[in-house]
Every structure is written in structure tokens, then in C-alpha cells.
Write a protein that holds these residues in place. Structure first.
Motif, mmCIF file in Angstrom:
data_model
loop_
_atom_site.group_PDB
_atom_site.id
_atom_site.type_symbol
_atom_site.label_atom_id
_atom_site.label_comp_id
_atom_site.label_asym_id
_atom_site.label_seq_id
_atom_site.Cartn_x
_atom_site.Cartn_y
_atom_site.Cartn_z
ATOM 1 N N GLY A 181 0.798 -1.219 0.000
ATOM 2 C CA GLY A 181 0.000 0.000 0.000
ATOM 3 C C GLY A 181 0.832 1.271 0.000
ATOM 4 O O GLY A 181 0.278 2.361 -0.213
ATOM 5 N N SER A 182 2.117 1.166 0.234
ATOM 6 C CA SER A 182 3.005 2.329 0.197
ATOM 7 C C SER A 182 3.515 2.622 -1.206
ATOM 8 O O SER A 182 4.279 3.576 -1.393
ATOM 9 N N TYR A 183 3.105 1.810 -2.151
ATOM 10 C CA TYR A 183 3.554 1.975 -3.525
ATOM 11 C C TYR A 183 2.420 2.417 -4.423
ATOM 12 O O TYR A 183 1.345 1.795 -4.440
ATOM 13 N N SER A 197 -2.955 5.371 -7.025
ATOM 14 C CA SER A 197 -2.263 5.697 -5.792
ATOM 15 C C SER A 197 -2.268 4.510 -4.830
ATOM 16 O O SER A 197 -2.965 3.525 -5.042
ATOM 17 N N GLY A 198 -1.495 4.628 -3.768
ATOM 18 C CA GLY A 198 -1.335 3.523 -2.832
ATOM 19 C C GLY A 198 -2.637 3.051 -2.203
ATOM 20 O O GLY A 198 -2.843 1.857 -2.000
ATOM 21 N N PHE A 212 3.143 10.413 -0.342
ATOM 22 C CA PHE A 212 1.774 10.924 -0.447
ATOM 23 C C PHE A 212 0.912 9.973 -1.275
ATOM 24 O O PHE A 212 1.425 9.154 -2.033
ATOM 25 N N ASP A 213 -0.376 10.129 -1.174
ATOM 26 C CA ASP A 213 -1.306 9.236 -1.858
ATOM 27 C C ASP A 213 -1.573 9.746 -3.278
ATOM 28 O O ASP A 213 -2.687 10.164 -3.619
ATOM 29 N N ILE A 214 -0.518 9.697 -4.088
ATOM 30 C CA ILE A 214 -0.615 10.129 -5.481
ATOM 31 C C ILE A 214 0.116 9.119 -6.337
ATOM 32 O O ILE A 214 0.732 8.182 -5.823
#
Length: 126
Positions: A30-32, A52-53, A103-105
Motif C-alpha cells: 500500500g506504500s507503492y 495511488s497507494g 503521499f497518496d498520489i
């Protein structure tokens, strides 16, 4: 380290559908941010879609908007590319890629991705 394995490619008639999968190994999927890219013979690698992640943000190339959908299942460490209404110009090797992000992008730039799969061939016959 993240290892990516694509599957789901094949030969399909124009107008048909395929679903590509990309399974990731390693921690913190989820960090990717994840992206799909493709490369046709004699052409540069081009962006197809990214997510996004969290899966909350998605991005698509204009050439596939309305036809391709990217999604992910973080519990399964897998990202998908649903491809509908396929055209002969979609014929290419499709690669998934992973980009470690804060960041979630997600980015559309291939040189910002850290890990790449080996690719899966998609051939659309007209």
C-alpha cells in the motif's frame, strides 16, 4: 525490494476484453503507487494508467480513457488493468511498475518508478 509478476496477456479480437494482473511480493504494498505502461514494436514505452497507494486516485492516458480501468487489491498485493473495447493499436507488451511514495498520489513518468515487471504480451487482431 519488490518483485512484480504480470499475467493475463494474450491474443484477442478487436472489440474484446482482457484483464491483466500484476502480483507484488515484498512488504507494504500500500506504500507503492502502481502504474501500467506499454511498449509497441519500434515505439517508446508509454504511460497507460496509474493508481495511488490507497486506490483513491487513478490516472489514465487519453488513448485508453473510457476503455481501460486500473484497480488494486492491497490485501492481495495485486494491481489490475481491465481492458475493454480493445483496438489493434493496443497491441504491445504491457508492464506494471511500482513507485514508493509518501503521499497518496501516482505519477505518469516511467523514470520515477522503482520496480518493473517482466511484461506480458497483448495482441489485438483486427
Amino acid at each position: 525490494q519488490v518483485q512484480l509478476v504480470e499475467s493475463g496477456g494474450g491474443l484477442v479480437q478487436a472489440g474484446g476484453s482482457l484483464r491483466l494482473s500484476c502480483a507484488a511480493s515484498g512488504r507494504s504494498f500500500g506504500s507503492y503507487a502502481m502504474g501500467w505502461f506499454r511498449q509497441a514494436p519500434g515505439k517508446d514505452r508509454e504511460f497507460v494508467a496509474a493508481i495511488s497507494g490507497s486506490g483513491g486516485r487513478t490516472y489514465s492516458a487519453d488513448s485508453v480513457k473510457g476503455r481501460f480501468t486500473i484497480s488494486r487489491d492491497n490485501a492481495k498485493s495485486t494491481v489490475y488493468l481491465q481492458m475493454n473495447s480493445l483496438k489493434s493499436e493496443d497491441t504491445a507488451i504491457y508492464y506494471c511498475a511500482a513507485d514508493w511514495v509518501i503521499f497518496d498520489i501516482a505519477t505518469m513518468k516511467p523514470n520515477e518508478y522503482d520496480y518493473w515487471g517482466q511484461g506480458t504480451q497483448v495482441t489485438v487482431s483486427s
